[in-house]
Design a protein around this motif. Sequence first.
Motif: not given
Length: 301
Positions: A154-164, A195-197, A254-258
């Motif tokens: 993804l071409d973003a300015a600052r964000l790096i996001v993934c989920e595991v 962020y967890f589930e 599960y977790y979402l990483n920001v």
Amino acid sequence: MSDDTPRWLHRRGDLARAGWESVVDESLPGWEYTGLRVGDLREHDAIELSETGVERIIVPLAGSFLVTHHHHPGEWSTRLHGRRSVFDGPTDVLYLPAGSTATVEGEGRFAVAEAPTSETRPWQYIAAAQTPVELRGAGRSSRQVHNFGTPESLDAARLIVCEVITPAENWSSYPPHKHDEHVPGHESRLEEIYYFESAPVRGGQGRDAFGMFSTYSSPAGEIDINARVSTGDIALVPYGYHGPAVAAPGYDLYYLNVMGGPDPDRQWRISDDPAHAWVRDTWTGQAFDDRLPYTNEQGRH
């Protein structure tokens, strides 16, 4: 603990604000470069994203949504088809640049990853089928990573996001690692939100699903989290070694990483804790967990 003392672990609902189940932003002591909103909409509900000084990725957790977004040069409506749950494979996501506002309508749970910035990029819809799925680790360190918001995707300015996704009894975010200092070519300085589930494995019973999560101090700062984590819980990692995240027997995690930070380049570079880095070498020759990948088409294998 005084009101201005940073807290790095928040239980579901601790950060509720103005219709949101949770909000992480710069109003929290010690937090600066990343944000997160978690919404839980009922049928016919809608919620506004009115702040223009952030870029965003809207991530369906469970359910589907219609996003009406406004930014130069006009207005668009994007359907996010979503998924049944975070354990049913990748979802489609929507990237909105700084300067955007949006309205999210639908039924279900969704997350909004954010990073303050004045830089702009083109908005982008990423279909579930376009999401790079990485199977990482081996043996009981096997996990599944959805890299829809990483620099390669993804071409973003600052964000790096993934989920595991970590299957029951497996370890992830392991070996413990850090990214809290800028060492060109070797390590990035990045805040990180977890962020967890958690949920019973397919066919399992019980409503009190949980996992475990750990962080500990590095030269950059003092931090100490060793806690059970359940659906809706949020851990903030401003610095320090983090990991493992462990899925308890009987329960998937599960977790979402920001992530985001002040470095001039948008990269995810880490340093393993030297005491535990050798563990990576033990993966050589180990079989990968045959329960993975979890997919959207067929549910969990």
